[in-house]
Design a protein around this motif. Structure first.
Motif, PDB file in Angstrom:
ATOM      1  N   GLN A   1     -49.711-135.997  -0.791  1.00 53.42           N
ATOM      2  CA  GLN A   1     -48.637-136.731  -0.107  1.00 53.42           C
ATOM      3  C   GLN A   1     -47.275-136.404  -0.704  1.00 53.42           C
ATOM      4  OE1 GLN A   1     -49.743-137.901   2.527  1.00 53.42           O
ATOM      5  NE2 GLN A   1     -51.271-139.490   2.354  1.00 53.42           N
ATOM      6  N   LEU A   2     -47.234-135.447  -1.591  1.00 51.69           N
ATOM      7  CA  LEU A   2     -45.946-135.029  -2.156  1.00 51.69           C
ATOM      8  C   LEU A   2     -45.005-134.593  -1.036  1.00 51.69           C
ATOM      9  CD1 LEU A   2     -47.032-132.850  -5.235  1.00 51.69           C
ATOM     10  CD2 LEU A   2     -45.808-135.036  -5.287  1.00 51.69           C
ATOM     11  N   LYS A   3     -43.721-134.926  -1.214  1.00 50.97           N
ATOM     12  CA  LYS A   3     -42.725-134.480  -0.245  1.00 50.97           C
ATOM     13  C   LYS A   3     -42.578-132.964  -0.345  1.00 50.97           C
ATOM     14  CE  LYS A   3     -39.493-137.176  -1.851  1.00 50.97           C
ATOM     15  NZ  LYS A   3     -38.192-137.903  -1.999  1.00 50.97           N
ATOM     16  N   ALA A   4     -42.379-132.352   0.812  1.00 55.50           N
ATOM     17  CA  ALA A   4     -42.189-130.896   0.832  1.00 55.50           C
ATOM     18  C   ALA A   4     -41.028-130.503  -0.079  1.00 55.50           C
ATOM     19  CB  ALA A   4     -41.934-130.437   2.260  1.00 55.50           C
ATOM     20  N   GLU A   5     -40.026-131.344  -0.116  1.00 51.88           N
ATOM     21  CA  GLU A   5     -38.851-131.031  -0.936  1.00 51.88           C
ATOM     22  C   GLU A   5     -39.209-131.050  -2.429  1.00 51.88           C
ATOM     23  OE1 GLU A   5     -35.597-133.620  -0.060  1.00 51.88           O
ATOM     24  OE2 GLU A   5     -34.367-132.760  -1.668  1.00 51.88           O
ATOM     25  N   THR A   6     -40.043-132.006  -2.832  1.00 46.53           N
ATOM     26  CA  THR A   6     -40.474-132.068  -4.236  1.00 46.53           C
ATOM     27  C   THR A   6     -41.263-130.821  -4.615  1.00 46.53           C
ATOM     28  OG1 THR A   6     -40.645-134.465  -4.006  1.00 46.53           O
ATOM     29  CG2 THR A   6     -41.718-133.480  -5.916  1.00 46.53           C
ATOM     30  N   ILE A   7     -42.189-130.444  -3.727  1.00 45.56           N
ATOM     31  CA  ILE A   7     -42.967-129.224  -3.970  1.00 45.56           C
ATOM     32  C   ILE A   7     -42.031-128.024  -4.058  1.00 45.56           C
ATOM     33  CG2 ILE A   7     -44.740-127.693  -3.015  1.00 45.56           C
ATOM     34  CD1 ILE A   7     -45.956-130.168  -1.634  1.00 45.56           C
ATOM     35  N   ALA A   8     -41.071-127.995  -3.126  1.00 46.32           N
ATOM     36  CA  ALA A   8     -40.128-126.874  -3.090  1.00 46.32           C
ATOM     37  C   ALA A   8     -39.382-126.747  -4.413  1.00 46.32           C
ATOM     38  CB  ALA A   8     -39.137-127.073  -1.940  1.00 46.32           C
ATOM     39  N   ASP A   9     -38.931-127.872  -4.946  1.00 44.05           N
ATOM     40  CA  ASP A   9     -38.225-127.836  -6.227  1.00 44.05           C
ATOM     41  C   ASP A   9     -39.126-127.316  -7.340  1.00 44.05           C
ATOM     42  OD1 ASP A   9     -36.001-128.805  -4.993  1.00 44.05           O
ATOM     43  OD2 ASP A   9     -36.250-130.870  -5.673  1.00 44.05           O
TER      44      ASP A   9
ATOM     45  N   VAL B   1     -41.841-125.340  -7.151  1.00 42.76           N
ATOM     46  CA  VAL B   1     -42.314-123.958  -7.078  1.00 42.76           C
ATOM     47  C   VAL B   1     -41.184-122.955  -6.858  1.00 42.76           C
ATOM     48  CG1 VAL B   1     -44.521-124.773  -6.182  1.00 42.76           C
ATOM     49  CG2 VAL B   1     -42.790-123.942  -4.581  1.00 42.76           C
ATOM     50  N   GLY B   2     -39.995-123.455  -6.527  1.00 44.77           N
ATOM     51  CA  GLY B   2     -38.872-122.531  -6.351  1.00 44.77           C
ATOM     52  C   GLY B   2     -38.795-121.903  -4.972  1.00 44.77           C
ATOM     53  N   LEU B   3     -39.053-122.728  -3.950  1.00 45.17           N
ATOM     54  CA  LEU B   3     -38.892-122.273  -2.570  1.00 45.17           C
ATOM     55  C   LEU B   3     -38.087-123.338  -1.827  1.00 45.17           C
ATOM     56  CD1 LEU B   3     -42.470-121.035  -1.524  1.00 45.17           C
ATOM     57  CD2 LEU B   3     -40.421-119.632  -1.668  1.00 45.17           C
ATOM     58  N   SER B   4     -37.737-123.045  -0.584  1.00 49.09           N
ATOM     59  CA  SER B   4     -37.108-124.070   0.252  1.00 49.09           C
ATOM     60  C   SER B   4     -38.192-124.967   0.827  1.00 49.09           C
ATOM     61  CB  SER B   4     -36.329-123.414   1.384  1.00 49.09           C
ATOM     62  OG  SER B   4     -37.221-122.811   2.282  1.00 49.09           O
ATOM     63  N   ALA B   5     -37.783-126.161   1.240  1.00 48.72           N
ATOM     64  CA  ALA B   5     -38.748-127.097   1.815  1.00 48.72           C
ATOM     65  C   ALA B   5     -39.424-126.506   3.051  1.00 48.72           C
ATOM     66  CB  ALA B   5     -38.072-128.418   2.159  1.00 48.72           C
TER      67      ALA B   5
END
Lengths: 156, 156
Positions: free
Chosen positions: A21-29, A31-35
DNA sequence: AGTGAAAAGATTCACTT
DNA sequence: AAGTGAATCTTTTCACT
């Protein structure tokens, strides 16, 4: 079917295996990608079948089936589709949580949930009755879950 | 801590154990509540710890650790905190997926993922080296996942 | 792969029954 | 406790760079 996973895919899988349920934005931060790149990769991983399911893990003690048993079974190996029939049976049994076909002293190892020992006795009796290809069954009672989960490492 | 679950809670848990990304509205239609009531109950179940986690289940074959092994171990029962120390160790090992403390011929049963048999040999050697309280270890190689998951029945 | 925009859903709130 | 409606955030999908 599924092409190889790159470093970003593996990093994403490492995170969502712990919390999907992690926010895409959190994952993006992390791993170093955009959401949106994360969203695209998650969609691809789901469509590929790399992500098989996203499920809630519930506390066994909160249920009416707080006990766990681990059963080892010997199966009739002569019989060609004995295993396939057992699989079909197990798939329909909600108390049969996991089943592994293994080498060694036993042929099958199953993890089974039950309300109490009497209920387990009922389940195992039913198992033997429904599956004559199972020759013998030995049971270990789980006293304590030391570690649970389905996490599989993905990082190299 | 957690009060008893009512029929609605159980119906919701039954669904989210299979798919935790279901829309609240879909769940609401299934169980006969409004979407906001479902949201409230989900929040409570998460806060209560009834829902312990929401995780992605990934296809083992898509990873670099496609093999599974099931190990039975005997532990030094004299030693008071032998089990606690093993738990701490297992918690940190990403390849140690599940561990159960059981009655029977063995004391501990572990499900372990590995890249290949050599890798499993390394892991089990490390396990014995790091945990002198483990006296003996026997291994079953998983030839086939017949059924997997962590589903626990909640309906009465 | 990144950006931006639009539609759908989640989440939290206050309010009502 | 459950339902409704509103405000806000996030996801999802799209077209575009």
């Amino acid at each position: 079917m599924a092409e190889a996973l790159d470093t970003f895919d593996r990093a994403i899988l490492d995170l969502v295996q712990k919390d999907c349920q992690l926010k895409a934005e959190t994952i993006a931060d992390e791993v170093g990608l955009s959401a949106s790149a994360v969203q695209r990769r998650l969609k691809r991983l789901r469509d590929n079948g790399v992500i098989q399911a996203e499920v809630a893990v519930i506390n066994r003690k909160a249920t009416s089936f707080p006990m766990t048993f681990i059963a080892g079974m010997e199966i009739e190996r002569d019989n060609y589709d004995a295993l396939a029939r057992f699989r079909q049976w197990a798939e329909k049994q909600p108390n049969v949580q996991q089943v592994y076909y293994v080498t060694g002293q036993v042929d099958l190892i199953a993890i089974i949930t039950a309300r109490d020992v009497e209920h387990y006795d009922d389940i195992s009796a039913q198992l033997m009755a429904d599956n004559p290809q199972i020759k013998r069954m030995t049971t270990n009672v789980v006293l304590r879950d030391v570690k649970t989960g389905l996490f599989i490492p993905v990082e190299e």
